[in-house]
Design an enzyme around this catalytic site. Structure first.
Site, mmCIF file in Angstrom:
data_model
loop_
_atom_site.group_PDB
_atom_site.id
_atom_site.type_symbol
_atom_site.label_atom_id
_atom_site.label_comp_id
_atom_site.label_asym_id
_atom_site.label_seq_id
_atom_site.Cartn_x
_atom_site.Cartn_y
_atom_site.Cartn_z
ATOM 1 N N GLY A 1 1.014 -1.258 0.157
ATOM 2 C CA GLY A 1 -0.038 -0.217 0.061
ATOM 3 C C GLY A 1 0.900 1.054 0.120
ATOM 4 C CG HIS B 1 -0.627 1.442 7.179
ATOM 5 N ND1 HIS B 1 0.153 0.459 8.297
ATOM 6 C CD2 HIS B 1 -0.093 1.864 6.258
ATOM 7 C CE1 HIS B 1 1.380 0.936 7.939
ATOM 8 N NE2 HIS B 1 1.365 1.946 6.875
ATOM 9 C CD GLU B 2 -1.323 2.266 2.761
ATOM 10 O OE1 GLU B 2 -0.977 3.555 2.927
ATOM 11 O OE2 GLU B 2 -0.513 1.250 2.925
ATOM 12 C CG HIS C 1 0.211 6.470 5.864
ATOM 13 N ND1 HIS C 1 1.314 7.129 6.386
ATOM 14 C CD2 HIS C 1 0.389 5.427 5.731
ATOM 15 C CE1 HIS C 1 2.097 6.233 6.587
ATOM 16 N NE2 HIS C 1 1.711 5.178 6.012
ATOM 17 C CD GLN D 1 3.585 5.705 2.972
ATOM 18 O OE1 GLN D 1 2.692 5.245 2.430
ATOM 19 N NE2 GLN D 1 4.349 4.939 3.651
ATOM 20 C CB CYS E 1 5.157 2.293 7.772
ATOM 21 S SG CYS E 1 4.638 3.652 7.011
ATOM 22 C CG LEU E 2 6.689 1.149 1.956
ATOM 23 C CD1 LEU E 2 5.929 1.698 0.607
ATOM 24 C CD2 LEU E 2 7.991 0.390 1.408
HETATM 25 O O1 GNR Z 1 4.337 -2.486 2.560
HETATM 26 C C1 GNR Z 1 3.582 -2.354 3.605
HETATM 27 N N1 GNR Z 1 3.294 -3.343 4.296
HETATM 28 C C2 GNR Z 1 2.536 -3.621 5.422
HETATM 29 C C3 GNR Z 1 2.233 -4.776 6.017
HETATM 30 C C4 GNR Z 1 1.577 -4.600 7.538
HETATM 31 C C5 GNR Z 1 0.813 -3.537 7.355
HETATM 32 C C6 GNR Z 1 0.657 -2.526 6.470
HETATM 33 C C7 GNR Z 1 1.668 -2.577 5.643
HETATM 34 S S1 GNR Z 1 1.536 -1.131 4.587
HETATM 35 C C8 GNR Z 1 3.140 -1.117 3.942
HETATM 36 C C9 GNR Z 1 3.291 0.245 2.997
HETATM 37 C C10 GNR Z 1 3.003 1.276 3.475
HETATM 38 O O2 GNR Z 1 3.894 1.856 4.358
HETATM 39 N N2 GNR Z 1 2.187 1.902 3.283
HETATM 40 O O3 GNR Z 1 1.430 3.289 3.892
HETATM 41 NI NI NI Z 2 2.748 3.354 5.827
#
Ligand code: GNR
Ligand code: NI
Length: 175
Positions: A46, A136-137, A140, A51, A94-95
């Site tokens: 995601g 999660h997104e 953000h 980001q 999270c990236l």
């Molecule tokens: O790549 C991602 N893997 C992930 C693994 C577990 C829970 C959430 C994520 S999202 C993350 C990519 C990211 O930072 N998206 O905002």
């Molecule tokens: Ni993230």
């Protein structure tokens, strides 16, 4: 299309409540395309617009496994319209917080309303990793990171690691 640089925490752009998109136009579609390319390159499941430094309510997800057919979903102005009382705990990454992981408890099942890349209203239901990823997104674009869901003690340790990693990267780039 372009692979965009991913912003690392701590950075004020990651704490910003993003603006809704008025019209899904070519500029938004170009952002979506760049976000998919950036997410697949990273790789991640995601990515949210802040980001890559854009404070708009745009997210992309693809939780298909390596050997499965890709399932790209772009969501503009996503809104959680229902969440289950039942929860699940998932080890998140999270990236924008590279190499940091923590267990986070979230609703195990959500329904999300959004606009697709043509501006048409859609609804998606997700459970498992898709539910984790959607929440999660959407966090953000409200300026929330997964570390905001864990204890202050663990969060402070992780953020100190991030400050160190960013300083190290700045040194490497200067060299
Ligand atoms: O790549 C991602 N893997 C992930 C693994 C577990 C829970 C959430 C994520 S999202 C993350 C990519 C990211 O930072 N998206 O905002
Ligand atoms: Ni993230």
């Amino acid at each position: 299309m372009a692979i965009l640089p991913i912003i690392w925490a701590p950075d004020p752009v990651l704490k910003t409540k993003c603006r809704s998109v008025d019209v899904v136009d070519d500029e938004v579609r170009r952002l979506i395309d760049d976000m998919f390319q950036t997410m697949y390159f990273a790789p991640g499941v995601g990515l949210a617009a802040p980001q890559v430094g854009v404070t708009k309510r745009v997210i992309v997800v693809d939780v298909a496994g390596k050997d499965e057919k890709p399932q790209p979903i772009a969501l503009v102005n996503p809104e959680i319209v229902w969440r289950s009382d039942a929860t699940q705990i998932y080890e998140e990454g999270c990236l924008s917080l590279p190499e940091l992981y923590a267990d986070v408890e979230r609703a195990s099942h959500v329904k999300v309303r959004y606009l697709d890349r043509d501006g048409a209203e859609q609804k998606i239901e997700g459970e498992g990793l898709l539910a984790v990823c959607l929440q999660h997104e959407i966090d953000h674009i409200d300026g929330v990171l997964f570390v905001d869901h864990i204890s202050a003690l663990k969060r402070n340790i992780m953020m100190k690691k991030m400050v160190k990693a960013k300083k190290q990267r700045a040194r490497e780039q200067a060299a």
